[in-house]
Design a protein around this motif. Structure first.
Motif, PDB file in Angstrom:
ATOM      1  N   GLN A  74      -4.774  10.535   7.146  1.00 59.15           N
ATOM      2  CA  GLN A  74      -4.307  11.839   6.672  1.00 59.15           C
ATOM      3  C   GLN A  74      -4.033  11.896   5.178  1.00 59.15           C
ATOM      4  N   LEU A  75      -3.699  10.767   4.560  1.00 59.22           N
ATOM      5  CA  LEU A  75      -3.296  10.775   3.152  1.00 59.22           C
ATOM      6  C   LEU A  75      -4.169   9.847   2.329  1.00 59.22           C
ATOM      7  N   ASP A  76      -4.290  10.177   1.064  1.00 57.55           N
ATOM      8  CA  ASP A  76      -4.979   9.291   0.123  1.00 57.55           C
ATOM      9  C   ASP A  76      -4.013   8.218  -0.350  1.00 57.55           C
ATOM     10  N   VAL A 112       2.711   5.263  12.295  1.00 59.02           N
ATOM     11  CA  VAL A 112       1.469   4.666  12.775  1.00 59.02           C
ATOM     12  C   VAL A 112       0.539   4.585  11.565  1.00 59.02           C
ATOM     13  N   ARG A 113       0.228   3.378  11.144  1.00 56.99           N
ATOM     14  CA  ARG A 113      -0.547   3.181   9.925  1.00 56.99           C
ATOM     15  C   ARG A 113      -1.860   3.956   9.919  1.00 56.99           C
ATOM     16  N   GLU A 114      -2.560   3.926  11.018  1.00 58.17           N
ATOM     17  CA  GLU A 114      -3.851   4.607  11.086  1.00 58.17           C
ATOM     18  C   GLU A 114      -3.708   6.105  10.835  1.00 58.17           C
ATOM     19  N   ASP A 115      -2.631   6.701  11.332  1.00 60.04           N
ATOM     20  CA  ASP A 115      -2.406   8.129  11.100  1.00 60.04           C
ATOM     21  C   ASP A 115      -2.215   8.410   9.614  1.00 60.04           C
ATOM     22  N   ILE A 116      -1.441   7.566   8.940  1.00 61.19           N
ATOM     23  CA  ILE A 116      -1.184   7.767   7.512  1.00 61.19           C
ATOM     24  C   ILE A 116      -2.462   7.568   6.708  1.00 61.19           C
ATOM     25  N   THR A 117      -3.197   6.499   6.980  1.00 60.12           N
ATOM     26  CA  THR A 117      -4.415   6.233   6.210  1.00 60.12           C
ATOM     27  C   THR A 117      -5.495   7.284   6.464  1.00 60.12           C
ATOM     28  N   GLU A 166       0.880  -1.167   0.000  1.00 68.38           N
ATOM     29  CA  GLU A 166       0.000   0.000   0.000  1.00 68.38           C
ATOM     30  C   GLU A 166       0.917   1.216   0.000  1.00 68.38           C
ATOM     31  N   ILE A 167       0.690   2.124  -0.946  1.00 70.98           N
ATOM     32  CA  ILE A 167       1.602   3.258  -1.128  1.00 70.98           C
ATOM     33  C   ILE A 167       0.857   4.569  -0.943  1.00 70.98           C
ATOM     34  N   PHE A 168       1.459   5.437  -0.124  1.00 78.87           N
ATOM     35  CA  PHE A 168       0.927   6.762   0.157  1.00 78.87           C
ATOM     36  C   PHE A 168       2.043   7.775  -0.082  1.00 78.87           C
ATOM     37  N   PHE A 169       1.669   8.979  -0.530  1.00 83.23           N
ATOM     38  CA  PHE A 169       2.665  10.032  -0.726  1.00 83.23           C
ATOM     39  C   PHE A 169       2.234  11.275   0.024  1.00 83.23           C
ATOM     40  N   ASP A 170       3.142  11.838   0.801  1.00 81.16           N
ATOM     41  CA  ASP A 170       2.914  13.088   1.516  1.00 81.16           C
ATOM     42  C   ASP A 170       3.640  14.189   0.750  1.00 81.16           C
ATOM     43  N   GLU A 171       2.877  15.001   0.034  1.00 85.65           N
ATOM     44  CA  GLU A 171       3.466  16.070  -0.784  1.00 85.65           C
ATOM     45  C   GLU A 171       4.197  17.097   0.075  1.00 85.65           C
ATOM     46  N   GLU A 172       3.629  17.414   1.223  1.00 80.94           N
ATOM     47  CA  GLU A 172       4.216  18.436   2.090  1.00 80.94           C
ATOM     48  C   GLU A 172       5.592  18.020   2.609  1.00 80.94           C
ATOM     49  N   LEU A 173       5.713  16.789   3.065  1.00 74.92           N
ATOM     50  CA  LEU A 173       6.982  16.301   3.607  1.00 74.92           C
ATOM     51  C   LEU A 173       7.859  15.636   2.551  1.00 74.92           C
ATOM     52  N   GLU A 174       7.302  15.421   1.362  1.00 80.45           N
ATOM     53  CA  GLU A 174       7.986  14.708   0.283  1.00 80.45           C
ATOM     54  C   GLU A 174       8.485  13.351   0.774  1.00 80.45           C
TER      55      GLU A 174
END
Length: 143
Positions: free
Chosen positions: A133-135, A126-131, A77-85
């Protein structure tokens, strides 16, 4: 005037295309390389893949061992945080060296135009935080 507008539009498209990040499949392949090196106890390969050289020394004195881990065996499962790159990859699979399941969190940061594993940041994910906050950008080998 039309030629100027068209040229500017073409230039904008070209620049926008060059600024796009890697494909999700490329990030998944890097995650696989990391998992493979880790489960093969391949210290040299691990060092090539990490953001901070020497920040992951677990396999420094162990003997390399072929784990048999395959790309297809891992769900990414891949997520990208544009703000933090940062890329966040959740890699789930059956441990090739044991009976347990592995749920690994991997953070990729860019260093010298390459994406590298940030071991220290990966521990704090923390997986729940990422899921929350990010798409999710992609899910590879998901059924």
């Amino acid at each position: 005037m039309r030629k100027l507008v068209f040229s500017l539009f073409a230039l904008i498209l070209l620049v926008a295309g060059c600024n796009q990040g890697p494909a999700s499949e490329d990030i998944a392949k890097l995650a696989y390389e990391w998992e493979k090196a880790n489960f093969d106890r391949d210290y040299e390969r691990e060092q090539e893949l990490i953001y901070g050289k020497g920040s992951y020394e677990i396999h420094k004195t162990t003997i390399k061992k072929e784990s048999g881990l395959k790309y297809e065996d891992i769900r990414y499962e891949i997520f990208f945080d544009e703000e933090l790159e940062r890329y966040y990859v959740f890699a789930d699979f059956k441990n090739p060296n044991g009976e347990n399941s592995v749920e690994d969190n991997i953070v990729f940061r860019k260093k010298d135009d390459e994406w590298k594993v940030d071991v220290k940041e990966s521990v704090d994910v923390v997986r729940e935080d990422i899921t929350d906050q990010l798409d999710r950008e992609a899910c590879i080998n998901c059924e």
